[in-house]
Design a protein around this motif. Sequence first.
Motif, short mmCIF file in Angstrom:
data_model
loop_
_atom_site.label_atom_id
_atom_site.label_comp_id
_atom_site.label_asym_id
_atom_site.label_seq_id
_atom_site.Cartn_x
_atom_site.Cartn_y
_atom_site.Cartn_z
N LEU A 93 16.12 7.61 1.02
CA LEU A 93 15.34 6.42 0.72
C LEU A 93 15.20 6.28 -0.79
CD1 LEU A 93 12.47 6.87 3.31
CD2 LEU A 93 14.33 5.21 3.42
N LYS A 94 15.66 5.18 -1.34
CA LYS A 94 15.52 4.98 -2.79
C LYS A 94 14.08 4.68 -3.17
CE LYS A 94 20.20 3.51 -3.53
NZ LYS A 94 20.93 3.75 -4.70
N SER A 95 13.30 4.17 -2.23
CA SER A 95 11.92 3.80 -2.53
C SER A 95 10.95 4.99 -2.43
CB SER A 95 11.46 2.70 -1.58
OG SER A 95 11.54 3.15 -0.24
N ALA A 96 11.39 6.11 -1.90
CA ALA A 96 10.51 7.27 -1.73
C ALA A 96 10.42 8.06 -3.02
CB ALA A 96 11.02 8.15 -0.60
N TYR A 97 9.23 8.52 -3.33
CA TYR A 97 9.02 9.42 -4.46
C TYR A 97 8.78 10.80 -3.90
CZ TYR A 97 6.92 11.83 -8.38
OH TYR A 97 6.65 12.76 -9.34
N ILE A 98 9.66 11.71 -4.21
CA ILE A 98 9.59 13.07 -3.68
C ILE A 98 9.03 13.98 -4.78
CG2 ILE A 98 10.94 14.95 -2.69
CD1 ILE A 98 11.57 12.60 -0.98
N HIS A 99 8.02 14.76 -4.42
CA HIS A 99 7.40 15.67 -5.39
C HIS A 99 7.19 17.04 -4.73
CE1 HIS A 99 5.05 16.88 -8.86
NE2 HIS A 99 4.15 17.38 -8.01
N PRO A 100 8.16 17.96 -4.86
CA PRO A 100 8.00 19.29 -4.27
C PRO A 100 6.85 20.04 -4.94
CG PRO A 100 10.28 18.91 -4.94
CD PRO A 100 9.46 17.80 -5.49
N VAL A 101 6.06 20.75 -4.14
CA VAL A 101 4.91 21.48 -4.68
C VAL A 101 4.93 22.96 -4.34
CG1 VAL A 101 3.39 19.48 -4.79
CG2 VAL A 101 3.47 20.85 -2.71
N LYS A 102 5.75 23.40 -3.38
CA LYS A 102 5.68 24.79 -2.97
C LYS A 102 6.99 25.22 -2.33
CE LYS A 102 2.87 27.57 0.18
NZ LYS A 102 1.73 27.49 1.10
N LYS A 124 0.83 -1.20 0.00
CA LYS A 124 0.00 0.00 0.00
C LYS A 124 0.87 1.26 0.00
CE LYS A 124 -3.78 2.09 2.51
NZ LYS A 124 -4.65 2.02 3.68
N GLU A 125 0.56 2.18 -0.91
CA GLU A 125 1.31 3.43 -0.97
C GLU A 125 0.73 4.42 0.02
OE1 GLU A 125 1.69 5.06 -4.84
OE2 GLU A 125 2.21 3.15 -5.74
N ARG A 126 1.60 5.18 0.61
CA ARG A 126 1.17 6.20 1.57
C ARG A 126 1.73 7.54 1.13
NH1 ARG A 126 3.12 2.86 6.70
NH2 ARG A 126 1.66 1.16 6.51
N GLU A 127 0.97 8.59 1.40
CA GLU A 127 1.44 9.95 1.13
C GLU A 127 1.65 10.66 2.44
OE1 GLU A 127 -0.74 12.42 -1.50
OE2 GLU A 127 -0.91 10.88 -3.03
N PHE A 129 15.51 17.31 -0.52
CA PHE A 129 14.68 16.33 0.19
C PHE A 129 15.28 14.93 0.08
CE2 PHE A 129 11.02 19.25 0.45
CZ PHE A 129 10.57 18.91 1.70
N GLU A 130 15.75 14.55 -1.09
CA GLU A 130 16.34 13.22 -1.27
C GLU A 130 17.60 13.05 -0.43
OE1 GLU A 130 16.77 13.06 -5.50
OE2 GLU A 130 14.76 12.22 -5.78
N ALA A 131 18.37 14.13 -0.27
CA ALA A 131 19.58 14.06 0.55
C ALA A 131 19.24 13.82 2.02
CB ALA A 131 20.40 15.34 0.39
N VAL A 132 18.12 14.38 2.46
CA VAL A 132 17.70 14.20 3.85
C VAL A 132 17.01 12.85 4.04
CG1 VAL A 132 16.18 15.10 5.65
CG2 VAL A 132 17.54 16.67 4.27
#
Length: 87
Positions: free
Chosen positions: A49-58, A2-5, A43-46
């Motif tokens: 996690l290779k499995s995390a998808y980071i999507h900056p919005v603001k 299950k994906e979580r946001e 965000f990726e540096a902090v």
Amino acid sequence: MKEREYDVQFEISGPYAMFTRPDTGSAFVSYPAPTWSACKGMFEAVARLKSAYIHPVKVEICAPVNFHRYMTNYGGPLRKSNQLKGG
């Protein structure tokens, strides 16, 4: 699986920042605020996690933006000819 946001945020502070413009080559020219890819990279540096998808919005600017002149010992092909003659 299950994906979580998760909504996450962090604050970056410091006297100087350089968000380089790719169209300027090796010259020190910066955007006044971080680009989407710069935010994603921070965000990726902090997260680390290779499995995390980071999507900056603001992005929020919390203080006035100050610009500074930078001097370098650049001697490449984009340097002005009168500077080369003068050493």
